[in-house]
Design a protein around this motif. Structure first.
Motif, PDB file in Angstrom:
ATOM      1  N   ARG A 171      -4.130  12.266  -0.980  1.00 48.79           N
ATOM      2  CA  ARG A 171      -3.068  11.285  -1.201  1.00 48.79           C
ATOM      3  C   ARG A 171      -1.986  11.381  -0.133  1.00 48.79           C
ATOM      4  O   ARG A 171      -1.518  10.385   0.405  1.00 48.79           O
ATOM      5  CB  ARG A 171      -2.457  11.465  -2.593  1.00 48.79           C
ATOM      6  N   GLY A 172      -1.565  12.593   0.187  1.00 54.58           N
ATOM      7  CA  GLY A 172      -0.498  12.798   1.175  1.00 54.58           C
ATOM      8  C   GLY A 172      -0.890  12.322   2.559  1.00 54.58           C
ATOM      9  O   GLY A 172      -0.100  11.669   3.247  1.00 54.58           O
ATOM     10  N   GLN A 173      -2.103  12.649   2.971  1.00 56.45           N
ATOM     11  CA  GLN A 173      -2.566  12.210   4.290  1.00 56.45           C
ATOM     12  C   GLN A 173      -2.720  10.698   4.339  1.00 56.45           C
ATOM     13  O   GLN A 173      -2.389  10.061   5.342  1.00 56.45           O
ATOM     14  CB  GLN A 173      -3.901  12.876   4.637  1.00 56.45           C
ATOM     15  N   THR A 174      -3.208  10.113   3.252  1.00 56.67           N
ATOM     16  CA  THR A 174      -3.383   8.666   3.196  1.00 56.67           C
ATOM     17  C   THR A 174      -2.027   7.975   3.252  1.00 56.67           C
ATOM     18  O   THR A 174      -1.857   6.974   3.965  1.00 56.67           O
ATOM     19  CB  THR A 174      -4.134   8.262   1.911  1.00 56.67           C
ATOM     20  N   LEU A 175      -1.048   8.505   2.529  1.00 55.62           N
ATOM     21  CA  LEU A 175       0.306   7.951   2.556  1.00 55.62           C
ATOM     22  C   LEU A 175       0.897   8.049   3.956  1.00 55.62           C
ATOM     23  O   LEU A 175       1.478   7.094   4.474  1.00 55.62           O
ATOM     24  CB  LEU A 175       1.199   8.662   1.538  1.00 55.62           C
ATOM     25  N   SER A 176       0.734   9.192   4.587  1.00 53.81           N
ATOM     26  CA  SER A 176       1.262   9.402   5.936  1.00 53.81           C
ATOM     27  C   SER A 176       0.636   8.424   6.933  1.00 53.81           C
ATOM     28  O   SER A 176       1.344   7.799   7.728  1.00 53.81           O
ATOM     29  CB  SER A 176       0.995  10.837   6.377  1.00 53.81           C
ATOM     30  N   SER A 177      -0.677   8.271   6.893  1.00 55.49           N
ATOM     31  CA  SER A 177      -1.324   7.362   7.838  1.00 55.49           C
ATOM     32  C   SER A 177      -0.959   5.909   7.544  1.00 55.49           C
ATOM     33  O   SER A 177      -0.831   5.096   8.466  1.00 55.49           O
ATOM     34  CB  SER A 177      -2.843   7.552   7.831  1.00 55.49           C
ATOM     35  N   SER A 178      -0.738   5.572   6.271  1.00 53.23           N
ATOM     36  CA  SER A 178      -0.326   4.217   5.913  1.00 53.23           C
ATOM     37  C   SER A 178       1.081   3.923   6.436  1.00 53.23           C
ATOM     38  O   SER A 178       1.355   2.820   6.924  1.00 53.23           O
ATOM     39  CB  SER A 178      -0.363   4.023   4.398  1.00 53.23           C
ATOM     40  N   LYS A 179       1.969   4.915   6.356  1.00 48.94           N
ATOM     41  CA  LYS A 179       3.326   4.749   6.886  1.00 48.94           C
ATOM     42  C   LYS A 179       3.295   4.587   8.402  1.00 48.94           C
ATOM     43  O   LYS A 179       4.022   3.769   8.963  1.00 48.94           O
ATOM     44  CB  LYS A 179       4.201   5.943   6.511  1.00 48.94           C
ATOM     45  N   GLN A 180       2.455   5.368   9.070  1.00 45.21           N
ATOM     46  CA  GLN A 180       2.335   5.265  10.527  1.00 45.21           C
ATOM     47  C   GLN A 180       1.818   3.889  10.922  1.00 45.21           C
ATOM     48  O   GLN A 180       2.308   3.283  11.878  1.00 45.21           O
ATOM     49  CB  GLN A 180       1.399   6.344  11.074  1.00 45.21           C
ATOM     50  N   GLU A 181       0.840   3.390  10.183  1.00 47.98           N
ATOM     51  CA  GLU A 181       0.294   2.062  10.459  1.00 47.98           C
ATOM     52  C   GLU A 181       1.360   0.979  10.263  1.00 47.98           C
ATOM     53  O   GLU A 181       1.470   0.047  11.060  1.00 47.98           O
ATOM     54  CB  GLU A 181      -0.909   1.794   9.547  1.00 47.98           C
ATOM     55  N   LEU A 182       2.169   1.129   9.218  1.00 47.03           N
ATOM     56  CA  LEU A 182       3.251   0.181   8.956  1.00 47.03           C
ATOM     57  C   LEU A 182       4.274   0.214  10.094  1.00 47.03           C
ATOM     58  O   LEU A 182       4.700  -0.835  10.581  1.00 47.03           O
ATOM     59  CB  LEU A 182       3.918   0.490   7.616  1.00 47.03           C
ATOM     60  N   ASP A 183       4.654   1.401  10.530  1.00 40.56           N
ATOM     61  CA  ASP A 183       5.602   1.538  11.637  1.00 40.56           C
ATOM     62  C   ASP A 183       5.056   0.901  12.914  1.00 40.56           C
ATOM     63  O   ASP A 183       5.782   0.222  13.649  1.00 40.56           O
ATOM     64  CB  ASP A 183       5.946   3.005  11.893  1.00 40.56           C
ATOM     65  N   TYR A 184       3.761   1.114  13.165  1.00 39.92           N
ATOM     66  CA  TYR A 184       3.128   0.543  14.353  1.00 39.92           C
ATOM     67  C   TYR A 184       3.167  -0.986  14.291  1.00 39.92           C
ATOM     68  O   TYR A 184       3.487  -1.644  15.289  1.00 39.92           O
ATOM     69  CB  TYR A 184       1.687   1.049  14.465  1.00 39.92           C
TER      70      TYR A 184
ATOM     71  N   VAL B 131       0.837  -1.206   0.000  1.00 41.38           N
ATOM     72  CA  VAL B 131       0.000   0.000   0.000  1.00 41.38           C
ATOM     73  C   VAL B 131       0.869   1.252   0.000  1.00 41.38           C
ATOM     74  O   VAL B 131       0.652   2.178  -0.792  1.00 41.38           O
ATOM     75  CB  VAL B 131      -0.960   0.005   1.219  1.00 41.38           C
ATOM     76  N   VAL B 132       1.874   1.279   0.875  1.00 39.64           N
ATOM     77  CA  VAL B 132       2.766   2.445   0.968  1.00 39.64           C
ATOM     78  C   VAL B 132       3.513   2.642  -0.350  1.00 39.64           C
ATOM     79  O   VAL B 132       3.613   3.768  -0.849  1.00 39.64           O
ATOM     80  CB  VAL B 132       3.747   2.291   2.155  1.00 39.64           C
ATOM     81  N   ASP B 133       4.022   1.568  -0.934  1.00 42.25           N
ATOM     82  CA  ASP B 133       4.736   1.673  -2.214  1.00 42.25           C
ATOM     83  C   ASP B 133       3.830   2.184  -3.321  1.00 42.25           C
ATOM     84  O   ASP B 133       4.224   3.040  -4.126  1.00 42.25           O
ATOM     85  CB  ASP B 133       5.339   0.322  -2.615  1.00 42.25           C
ATOM     86  N   GLU B 134       2.618   1.658  -3.384  1.00 49.61           N
ATOM     87  CA  GLU B 134       1.677   2.094  -4.416  1.00 49.61           C
ATOM     88  C   GLU B 134       1.340   3.580  -4.261  1.00 49.61           C
ATOM     89  O   GLU B 134       1.316   4.326  -5.236  1.00 49.61           O
ATOM     90  CB  GLU B 134       0.394   1.254  -4.371  1.00 49.61           C
ATOM     91  N   LEU B 135       1.076   3.993  -3.034  1.00 44.32           N
ATOM     92  CA  LEU B 135       0.754   5.407  -2.795  1.00 44.32           C
ATOM     93  C   LEU B 135       1.951   6.305  -3.080  1.00 44.32           C
ATOM     94  O   LEU B 135       1.796   7.418  -3.576  1.00 44.32           O
ATOM     95  CB  LEU B 135       0.276   5.606  -1.353  1.00 44.32           C
ATOM     96  N   SER B 136       3.146   5.820  -2.788  1.00 43.70           N
ATOM     97  CA  SER B 136       4.358   6.614  -3.017  1.00 43.70           C
ATOM     98  C   SER B 136       4.625   6.819  -4.497  1.00 43.70           C
ATOM     99  O   SER B 136       5.201   7.836  -4.888  1.00 43.70           O
ATOM    100  CB  SER B 136       5.571   5.922  -2.389  1.00 43.70           C
ATOM    101  N   ASN B 137       4.222   5.862  -5.310  1.00 41.96           N
ATOM    102  CA  ASN B 137       4.525   5.928  -6.739  1.00 41.96           C
ATOM    103  C   ASN B 137       3.410   6.528  -7.587  1.00 41.96           C
ATOM    104  O   ASN B 137       3.535   6.581  -8.809  1.00 41.96           O
ATOM    105  CB  ASN B 137       4.872   4.525  -7.257  1.00 41.96           C
ATOM    106  N   LEU B 138       2.347   6.986  -6.951  1.00 41.71           N
ATOM    107  CA  LEU B 138       1.268   7.628  -7.711  1.00 41.71           C
ATOM    108  C   LEU B 138       1.692   9.018  -8.166  1.00 41.71           C
ATOM    109  O   LEU B 138       2.424   9.722  -7.461  1.00 41.71           O
ATOM    110  CB  LEU B 138       0.014   7.776  -6.842  1.00 41.71           C
ATOM    111  N   ARG B 139       1.195   9.399  -9.336  1.00 47.62           N
ATOM    112  CA  ARG B 139       1.424  10.780  -9.766  1.00 47.62           C
ATOM    113  C   ARG B 139       0.642  11.724  -8.862  1.00 47.62           C
ATOM    114  O   ARG B 139      -0.367  11.345  -8.269  1.00 47.62           O
ATOM    115  CB  ARG B 139       0.973  10.953 -11.217  1.00 47.62           C
ATOM    116  N   LYS B 140       1.108  12.939  -8.758  1.00 51.21           N
ATOM    117  CA  LYS B 140       0.531  13.918  -7.826  1.00 51.21           C
ATOM    118  C   LYS B 140      -0.945  14.184  -8.074  1.00 51.21           C
ATOM    119  O   LYS B 140      -1.700  14.455  -7.153  1.00 51.21           O
ATOM    120  CB  LYS B 140       1.299  15.240  -7.890  1.00 51.21           C
ATOM    121  N   ASN B 141      -1.385  14.108  -9.324  1.00 51.84           N
ATOM    122  CA  ASN B 141      -2.766  14.473  -9.646  1.00 51.84           C
ATOM    123  C   ASN B 141      -3.738  13.291  -9.583  1.00 51.84           C
ATOM    124  O   ASN B 141      -4.911  13.448  -9.887  1.00 51.84           O
ATOM    125  CB  ASN B 141      -2.835  15.129 -11.019  1.00 51.84           C
TER     126      ASN B 141
END
Length: 81
Positions: A60-73, A32-42
Motif C-alpha cells: 500500500r505504501g509503495q503504491t501510494l508513493s508511486s501514485s503521488k509521484q505520478e500525480l506530481d509528474y 487514486v491518491v485519496d483512496e489509497l490515503s484513506n485505506l486502513r493499514k491492514n
C-alpha cells in the motif's frame, strides 16, 4: 495567409484537447491518491499488470508513493504547457 491561420488554429485546438485529457487524468490520479490515503493499514492493494487483466498484490505504501509521484509528474507536465 489563411492557411497559416488555419494551422495555428489547429495547433491551438490540438493543444487544448491535450490539456483537457491531461486534466482528466490528473483528476483520476487525485482520486487514486485519496483512496489509497484513506485505506486502513491492514487493507490489501492490488495493481494491474499493464495491457492485461491480471492483478498483483502490492504494498500500500509503495503504491501510494508511486501514485503521488505520478500525480506530481502530470501536474508539472500541465504547467509546462
Amino acid at each position: 495567409m489563411s492557411s497559416k491561420c488555419q494551422d495555428n488554429n489547429d495547433n491551438f485546438e490540438e493543444q487544448s484537447t491535450v490539456k483537457e485529457e491531461l486534466n482528466r487524468k490528473i483528476k483520476e490520479q487525485k482520486v487514486v491518491v485519496d483512496e489509497l490515503s484513506n485505506l486502513r493499514k491492514n487493507r490489501k492493494v492490488y495493481i494491474q499488470q499493464r495491457n492485461s487483466n491480471i492483478f498483483f498484490l502490492a504494498d500500500r505504501g509503495q503504491t501510494l508513493s508511486s501514485s503521488k509521484q505520478e500525480l506530481d509528474y502530470m501536474k508539472k507536465e500541465l504547467q509546462d504547457m
